[in-house]
Design a protein around this motif. Sequence first.
Motif, PDB file in Angstrom:
ATOM      1  N   UNK A 220       0.829  -1.206   0.000  1.00  0.00           N
ATOM      2  CA  UNK A 220       0.000   0.000   0.000  1.00  0.00           C
ATOM      3  C   UNK A 220       0.865   1.259   0.000  1.00  0.00           C
ATOM      4  N   UNK A 221       2.080   1.139   0.528  1.00  0.00           N
ATOM      5  CA  UNK A 221       3.005   2.280   0.560  1.00  0.00           C
ATOM      6  C   UNK A 221       3.896   2.297  -0.676  1.00  0.00           C
ATOM      7  N   UNK A 222       4.542   1.169  -0.963  1.00  0.00           N
ATOM      8  CA  UNK A 222       5.528   1.118  -2.052  1.00  0.00           C
ATOM      9  C   UNK A 222       4.906   1.264  -3.430  1.00  0.00           C
ATOM     10  N   UNK A 223       3.647   0.850  -3.590  1.00  0.00           N
ATOM     11  CA  UNK A 223       3.001   0.959  -4.904  1.00  0.00           C
ATOM     12  C   UNK A 223       2.010   2.111  -4.963  1.00  0.00           C
ATOM     13  N   UNK A 224       2.020   2.972  -3.950  1.00  0.00           N
ATOM     14  CA  UNK A 224       1.142   4.143  -3.948  1.00  0.00           C
ATOM     15  C   UNK A 224       1.505   5.063  -5.116  1.00  0.00           C
ATOM     16  N   UNK A 225       0.491   5.582  -5.800  1.00  0.00           N
ATOM     17  CA  UNK A 225       0.755   6.366  -7.009  1.00  0.00           C
ATOM     18  C   UNK A 225       1.494   7.671  -6.719  1.00  0.00           C
ATOM     19  N   UNK A 226       1.418   8.161  -5.472  1.00  0.00           N
ATOM     20  CA  UNK A 226       2.117   9.386  -5.115  1.00  0.00           C
ATOM     21  C   UNK A 226       3.464   9.115  -4.447  1.00  0.00           C
ATOM     22  N   UNK A 228       5.181   5.977  -4.540  1.00  0.00           N
ATOM     23  CA  UNK A 228       5.978   4.917  -5.166  1.00  0.00           C
ATOM     24  C   UNK A 228       7.202   5.419  -5.899  1.00  0.00           C
ATOM     25  N   UNK A 229       7.030   6.453  -6.733  1.00  0.00           N
ATOM     26  CA  UNK A 229       8.153   6.955  -7.533  1.00  0.00           C
ATOM     27  C   UNK A 229       9.195   7.667  -6.672  1.00  0.00           C
ATOM     28  N   UNK A 230       8.810   8.547  -5.742  1.00  0.00           N
ATOM     29  CA  UNK A 230       9.835   9.144  -4.862  1.00  0.00           C
ATOM     30  C   UNK A 230      10.605   8.101  -4.063  1.00  0.00           C
ATOM     31  N   UNK A 231       9.909   7.059  -3.597  1.00  0.00           N
ATOM     32  CA  UNK A 231      10.600   5.995  -2.849  1.00  0.00           C
ATOM     33  C   UNK A 231      11.603   5.299  -3.754  1.00  0.00           C
ATOM     34  N   UNK A 232      11.198   5.011  -4.994  1.00  0.00           N
ATOM     35  CA  UNK A 232      12.100   4.371  -5.958  1.00  0.00           C
ATOM     36  C   UNK A 232      13.320   5.251  -6.216  1.00  0.00           C
ATOM     37  N   UNK A 233      13.098   6.568  -6.352  1.00  0.00           N
ATOM     38  CA  UNK A 233      14.201   7.498  -6.595  1.00  0.00           C
ATOM     39  C   UNK A 233      15.185   7.483  -5.424  1.00  0.00           C
ATOM     40  N   UNK A 298      33.586  -0.674  -7.173  1.00  0.00           N
ATOM     41  CA  UNK A 298      32.383   0.128  -7.334  1.00  0.00           C
ATOM     42  C   UNK A 298      31.308  -0.665  -8.065  1.00  0.00           C
ATOM     43  N   UNK A 299      31.733  -1.385  -9.104  1.00  0.00           N
ATOM     44  CA  UNK A 299      30.791  -2.189  -9.897  1.00  0.00           C
ATOM     45  C   UNK A 299      30.221  -3.324  -9.059  1.00  0.00           C
ATOM     46  N   UNK A 300      31.078  -4.007  -8.313  1.00  0.00           N
ATOM     47  CA  UNK A 300      30.630  -5.176  -7.559  1.00  0.00           C
ATOM     48  C   UNK A 300      29.708  -4.794  -6.407  1.00  0.00           C
ATOM     49  N   UNK A 301      29.992  -3.673  -5.737  1.00  0.00           N
ATOM     50  CA  UNK A 301      29.094  -3.231  -4.665  1.00  0.00           C
ATOM     51  C   UNK A 301      27.714  -2.923  -5.238  1.00  0.00           C
ATOM     52  N   UNK A 302      27.677  -2.293  -6.409  1.00  0.00           N
ATOM     53  CA  UNK A 302      26.391  -2.004  -7.033  1.00  0.00           C
ATOM     54  C   UNK A 302      25.668  -3.299  -7.400  1.00  0.00           C
ATOM     55  N   UNK A 303      26.396  -4.270  -7.962  1.00  0.00           N
ATOM     56  CA  UNK A 303      25.794  -5.565  -8.297  1.00  0.00           C
ATOM     57  C   UNK A 303      25.198  -6.218  -7.048  1.00  0.00           C
ATOM     58  N   UNK A 304      25.901  -6.142  -5.937  1.00  0.00           N
ATOM     59  CA  UNK A 304      25.445  -6.751  -4.689  1.00  0.00           C
ATOM     60  C   UNK A 304      24.138  -6.103  -4.229  1.00  0.00           C
ATOM     61  N   UNK A 305      24.072  -4.795  -4.265  1.00  0.00           N
ATOM     62  CA  UNK A 305      22.873  -4.090  -3.811  1.00  0.00           C
ATOM     63  C   UNK A 305      21.685  -4.354  -4.729  1.00  0.00           C
ATOM     64  N   UNK A 306      21.924  -4.390  -6.031  1.00  0.00           N
ATOM     65  CA  UNK A 306      20.845  -4.690  -6.985  1.00  0.00           C
ATOM     66  C   UNK A 306      20.320  -6.098  -6.763  1.00  0.00           C
ATOM     67  N   UNK A 307      21.227  -7.050  -6.484  1.00  0.00           N
ATOM     68  CA  UNK A 307      20.814  -8.432  -6.226  1.00  0.00           C
ATOM     69  C   UNK A 307      19.929  -8.518  -4.982  1.00  0.00           C
ATOM     70  N   UNK A 308      20.249  -7.730  -3.953  1.00  0.00           N
ATOM     71  CA  UNK A 308      19.419  -7.700  -2.744  1.00  0.00           C
ATOM     72  C   UNK A 308      18.016  -7.177  -3.058  1.00  0.00           C
ATOM     73  N   UNK A 309      17.946  -6.128  -3.872  1.00  0.00           N
ATOM     74  CA  UNK A 309      16.645  -5.576  -4.249  1.00  0.00           C
ATOM     75  C   UNK A 309      15.829  -6.572  -5.060  1.00  0.00           C
ATOM     76  N   UNK A 317       7.416  -4.572  -7.622  1.00  0.00           N
ATOM     77  CA  UNK A 317       6.643  -3.396  -7.207  1.00  0.00           C
ATOM     78  C   UNK A 317       7.034  -2.167  -8.030  1.00  0.00           C
ATOM     79  N   UNK A 318       8.292  -2.071  -8.405  1.00  0.00           N
ATOM     80  CA  UNK A 318       8.736  -0.963  -9.249  1.00  0.00           C
ATOM     81  C   UNK A 318       8.013  -1.011 -10.596  1.00  0.00           C
ATOM     82  N   UNK A 319       7.853  -2.231 -11.129  1.00  0.00           N
ATOM     83  CA  UNK A 319       7.140  -2.395 -12.393  1.00  0.00           C
ATOM     84  C   UNK A 319       5.701  -1.896 -12.279  1.00  0.00           C
ATOM     85  N   UNK A 320       5.059  -2.190 -11.161  1.00  0.00           N
ATOM     86  CA  UNK A 320       3.678  -1.748 -10.935  1.00  0.00           C
ATOM     87  C   UNK A 320       3.611  -0.225 -10.843  1.00  0.00           C
TER      88      UNK A 320
END
Length: 666
Positions: A220-226, A228-233, A298-309, A317-320
């Motif tokens: 209800x929070x992460x996919x909220x239309x208002x 959702x996008x700021x949270x993603x940013x 730098x690349x590997x830390x980013x890969x690690x964080x993306x994998x966690x997400x 939820x980002x797709x929604x």
Amino acid sequence: MRIALTGNPNSGKTTMYNALTGSNEKVGNWAGVTVSKKEQKIKNAYCNNQELIAVDLPGAYSMSPFTSEESITSTYVKKENPDVIINIVDATNLSRSLFFTTQLLELGIPMVVALNKSDINSKKETTINVAELSKQLGCPVIETISTSKQGLNELIQAATKQSTQKQTAPFHQKEIDLTNKNEVENADRERFSFVNDIVKKVEHRKIQTKDKNINDKIDAILTNKWLGIPIFAVVMYLVFEISQVWVGTPIADWLVAYLEMSQAWVGDLLANANPLLSALLVDGIIGGVIAVIGFLPLVMVMYFLIALLEDCGYMSRVAVVLDPIFKKVGLSGKSVIPFVISIGCAVPGIMASRTIRNERERRATAMLAPFMPCGAKIPVISLFAGAFFNNAGWVSTLMYFTGIVLIFLGALLINKITGYKARKSFFIIELPDYKIPSLWQAFKSMCNRGWAYIVKAATIILLCNTAVQIMQTFTWSFTVAETADASILATIATPFSYLLFPIVGVLSWQLAAAAVTGFIAKENVVGTLAVCFVGLENLIDTEELVLMQGAGQEVAGIIAITKIAALAYLMFNLYTPPCFAAIGAMRSEMKSSKWVWGGIGLQFGVGYTVAYFVYTIGTLFTAPETLNTVGALAGLFIVAIFVITIAVLIKKANKKVKEEYALTSK
């Protein structure tokens, strides 16, 4: 013996495949991760000295293919005749999974059902009568937990035993006319009714699906239309800040220091060797590769964080959240998945577009995915952020969100060029349960992607840097060049420097050479700059290789460009056509040379236009007296050619649409 692993998306197929074979295929807590068939021999621990081959098939909801990756599964099962099928069923969503199961059973191929994610069911106080389910389906049912490998031995034993048995089906669909929509819908309703009857007999839930749970409250929070996008940013900003400022940079500084010590050690070994050979090996080949490897943390830390997400379930939820916005430009939420995957690498991101049913939308997604800066572009971003902007985290964030904006603008252009008409469409995606991400799985994903990065540095980038160093060392008569400006590389790159002049304000064949080699692999931009500025003229002291450090030192004085020019040059390299591998993936997914060349033209035109306006407008505001009028007009001419070409294509598309409308209205 071939064992086909089938099931709905996000049922745990690839996790089970990796556990059985020891592979490291990409897994994720979202649909669309597996988009092609993979085969591997099952480990001896499960085989009992038999030769068993596991085939990981893309996720499918039905044997009637809806998307291109579903057709891979349908075609393989129907035509390749595997010896036995292991149907991975999501125990947390039995009613949805069994629709596909009953269709597989009708094929008559021996089958075993793996009741996967049983551990999650126990947490939800949901029980399934496995014996009764096996009786109802007419095939063995084995409870499994892919992540912990529980039940896999019993599963393979049951599969090998079942392969000699004749398979019967509990439900047979009557002959229907597949072109008759009503008959198809009635047949599906009958099958759903049969499946629901089975579920009622075997499943007992303490908490009903209709009841709201913690997942629903978070959604209800992460996919909220208002919100959702700021949270993603904010989430993406933190990913870049952590990977490229807080954690990645300190590790990179330590790694670079160690690599430079190793480089100096090799230099000492070659102290008495031919100076030309020493410069070629130490400064050119080793120095160029170190310049790229130095950004690996730098690349590997980013890969690690993306994998966690990915693993926690957030990406669905980002797709929604983005679906309503993407629909306005002729795409859908399904395009989000390829774009997010492209943050790691554009090649799998482009391949993930095959989950999109609509052909125009699929091609547009494959064409636009490279606008998202991938892991290979991180060294380029980090180099210029460190050298010109004091390692500011906003540089990376700006580059990624600029990529998103260009995706929207590019989609609008594609709509105009193809004569796209707005239509009502529906976006359906499975929202997996949230879970605590596995640090081990994220670590493995990081290492797998990082290893691919290292392999590229040790092969493509090494060869490219070697070629660059040799071309910079010799003239066309293969004598040692007195100055780098007289070298083969300078004469080849100089014509391209005139093309770059309107966006950097200087004629620099070094910058042009780096941009050209970047089309082979984007990491080459950093490697080539390091090689070019550590050449025969010794423009940079080897003990002060700022191009290798990427941290807070002014490269502007060395390559004679302003901060605005550096930003424009950075954007040019990020948003023009990607590496050759990504272009090959575009050709494979689009299946149209016209679309591929159109995509390359669009990417080059957009990248050049963005870089031109960033440099021209930025210079007008910061130092208008330094703006070269001839260069500005030349750049405007190139941009005008791109704009006119787009206008002609749009006019042609509109004419075609009007002709089609005239024919249909008669």
